[in-house]
Scaffold this motif. Structure first.
Motif, PDB file in Angstrom:
ATOM      1  N   LYS A  17     -58.492 -28.814 -10.084  1.00  8.19           N
ATOM      2  CA  LYS A  17     -58.309 -29.977  -9.730  1.00  8.19           C
ATOM      3  C   LYS A  17     -58.591 -29.871  -8.090  1.00  8.19           C
ATOM      4  CE  LYS A  17     -56.954 -33.748 -10.497  1.00  8.19           C
ATOM      5  NZ  LYS A  17     -57.798 -35.124 -11.207  1.00  8.19           N
ATOM      6  N   PHE A  18     -58.098 -28.916  -7.373  1.00 13.14           N
ATOM      7  CA  PHE A  18     -58.330 -29.158  -5.913  1.00 13.14           C
ATOM      8  C   PHE A  18     -59.864 -29.089  -5.740  1.00 13.14           C
ATOM      9  CE2 PHE A  18     -59.407 -27.309  -1.756  1.00 13.14           C
ATOM     10  CZ  PHE A  18     -58.242 -27.619  -1.115  1.00 13.14           C
ATOM     11  N   ALA A  19     -60.747 -28.407  -6.315  1.00 11.30           N
ATOM     12  CA  ALA A  19     -62.242 -28.396  -6.326  1.00 11.30           C
ATOM     13  C   ALA A  19     -62.950 -29.692  -6.562  1.00 11.30           C
ATOM     14  CB  ALA A  19     -62.799 -27.285  -7.179  1.00 11.30           C
ATOM     15  N   GLU A  20     -62.156 -30.389  -7.664  1.00 12.46           N
ATOM     16  CA  GLU A  20     -62.448 -31.753  -8.069  1.00 12.46           C
ATOM     17  C   GLU A  20     -62.453 -32.786  -6.799  1.00 12.46           C
ATOM     18  OE1 GLU A  20     -61.316 -35.198 -11.126  1.00 12.46           O
ATOM     19  OE2 GLU A  20     -60.651 -33.116 -11.469  1.00 12.46           O
ATOM     20  N   LEU A  21     -61.261 -32.674  -6.327  1.00 17.30           N
ATOM     21  CA  LEU A  21     -60.729 -33.384  -5.272  1.00 17.30           C
ATOM     22  C   LEU A  21     -61.443 -33.306  -4.130  1.00 17.30           C
ATOM     23  CD1 LEU A  21     -56.894 -33.423  -5.591  1.00 17.30           C
ATOM     24  CD2 LEU A  21     -58.096 -35.493  -6.446  1.00 17.30           C
ATOM     25  N   ASN A  22     -61.699 -32.157  -3.733  1.00 15.49           N
ATOM     26  CA  ASN A  22     -62.648 -31.972  -2.498  1.00 15.49           C
ATOM     27  C   ASN A  22     -64.165 -32.366  -2.614  1.00 15.49           C
ATOM     28  OD1 ASN A  22     -62.844 -29.978  -0.078  1.00 15.49           O
ATOM     29  ND2 ASN A  22     -64.812 -29.527  -1.360  1.00 15.49           N
ATOM     30  N   ASP A  23     -64.686 -32.201  -3.973  1.00 13.73           N
ATOM     31  CA  ASP A  23     -66.178 -32.391  -4.061  1.00 13.73           C
ATOM     32  C   ASP A  23     -66.392 -33.925  -4.476  1.00 13.73           C
ATOM     33  OD1 ASP A  23     -66.552 -29.511  -3.556  1.00 13.73           O
ATOM     34  OD2 ASP A  23     -66.939 -29.246  -5.677  1.00 13.73           O
ATOM     35  N   ASP A  24     -65.631 -34.324  -5.274  1.00 17.09           N
ATOM     36  CA  ASP A  24     -65.838 -35.769  -5.811  1.00 17.09           C
ATOM     37  C   ASP A  24     -65.100 -37.054  -5.020  1.00 17.09           C
ATOM     38  OD1 ASP A  24     -67.312 -34.429  -7.448  1.00 17.09           O
ATOM     39  OD2 ASP A  24     -65.744 -34.588  -9.262  1.00 17.09           O
ATOM     40  N   VAL A  25     -63.999 -36.607  -4.576  1.00 13.48           N
ATOM     41  CA  VAL A  25     -63.369 -37.673  -3.840  1.00 13.48           C
ATOM     42  C   VAL A  25     -63.239 -37.642  -2.475  1.00 13.48           C
ATOM     43  CG1 VAL A  25     -61.001 -38.714  -3.345  1.00 13.48           C
ATOM     44  CG2 VAL A  25     -61.332 -37.808  -5.638  1.00 13.48           C
TER      45      VAL A  25
END
Length: 249
Positions: A17-25
């Motif tokens: 989830k952290f990776a998703e927020l970093n990369d996508d958001v």
């Protein structure tokens, strides 16, 4: 913007989830809102915030390099860190200056892009085609088309420089491919909105399409230009891109 994958590459398994927020958001959404705040200004805000927190690690090196690519000159960065020393602390700015010397180097800036060092070399002033450009450009041929049949060259634009509207004609095949390597620039096809270019951006230009490309107003820019093989190929140079057509963002 170049698609960010650092989060997934490093933390994709343990913290997806952290990776998703970093990369996508953070990078995919917030950094891409150039209509609200330019990439140059976002880089300045990020660098200033990290210095104020005393965070001058490898992540800070990335953001310092990103600031350089987004048009923050060495002299501007030096002034930013000098000003911030009075608010964020002298040791914090000293630490940031050490990173700045690593990213920018300590050579004198002659006001002509001495601190801008394209990945594939600046080359020489593009005098042969200067009449088709607004501003100064530089050409570094990477192949000899007469020998290998493939034209590949690095083109560098000073801030605000752009070529005229033009068309690559061909009876068969032809066209051009641009690969952005340094700084920030623009590409636009006739009748369409301008497209921002950053390192890693690739533009495929079919034969017969009227277009232009060049640097952002506040950034040097380099791209590799690949002349696609074809039959009956020729270039038609048209009118300049005037100040009303040229994007200032």
């Amino acid at each position: 913007m170049v698609k960010q994958t650092a989060g997934r590459n490093t933390l994709g398994v343990v913290a997806p989830k952290f990776a998703e927020l970093n990369d996508d958001v953070l990078f995919g959404e917030v950094w891409s809102r150039e209509d609200k705040l330019s990439l140059k200004m976002r880089s300045i805000v990020t660098v200033v915030t990290l210095v104020a927190k005393g965070l001058t690690d490898t992540s800070f090196e990335h953001h310092m390099a990103n600031a350089k690519a987004n048009g923050v000159t060495r002299d501007e960065m030096a002034e930013i860190l000098t000003h911030e020393a009075f608010y964020a602390g002298w040791p914090n700015s000293w630490a940031a200056f050490r990173v700045m010397l690593k990213i920018y180097g300590d050579e004198a800036d002659d006001g002509k892009g001495a601190e801008f060092k394209p990945m594939f070399g600046m080359g020489n002033p593009n005098e042969a085609f200067a009449r088709y450009f607004v501003g100064n450009s530089y050409l570094n041929p990477l192949t000899n088309a007469a020998e290998c049949g493939i034209g590949l060259a690095n083109v560098t634009f000073e801030p605000g420089c752009r070529n005229n509207w033009h068309v690559h004609h061909a009876e068969r095949g032809g066209g051009q491919i641009l690969i952005a390597t340094d700084g920030r620039g623009w590409y636009q096809e006739w009748g369409k909105e301008p497209q921002a270019l950053a390192p890693g951006s690739v533009v495929v230009i079919p034969a017969g399409v009227k277009h232009w490309h060049g640097a952002a107003a506040d950034s040097w820019f380099s791209h590799i230009a690949f002349e696609a093989p074809g039959e009956g190929c020729s270039n038609e140079w048209l009118e300049p891109v005037d100040d009303e057509q040229y994007p200032k963002a």
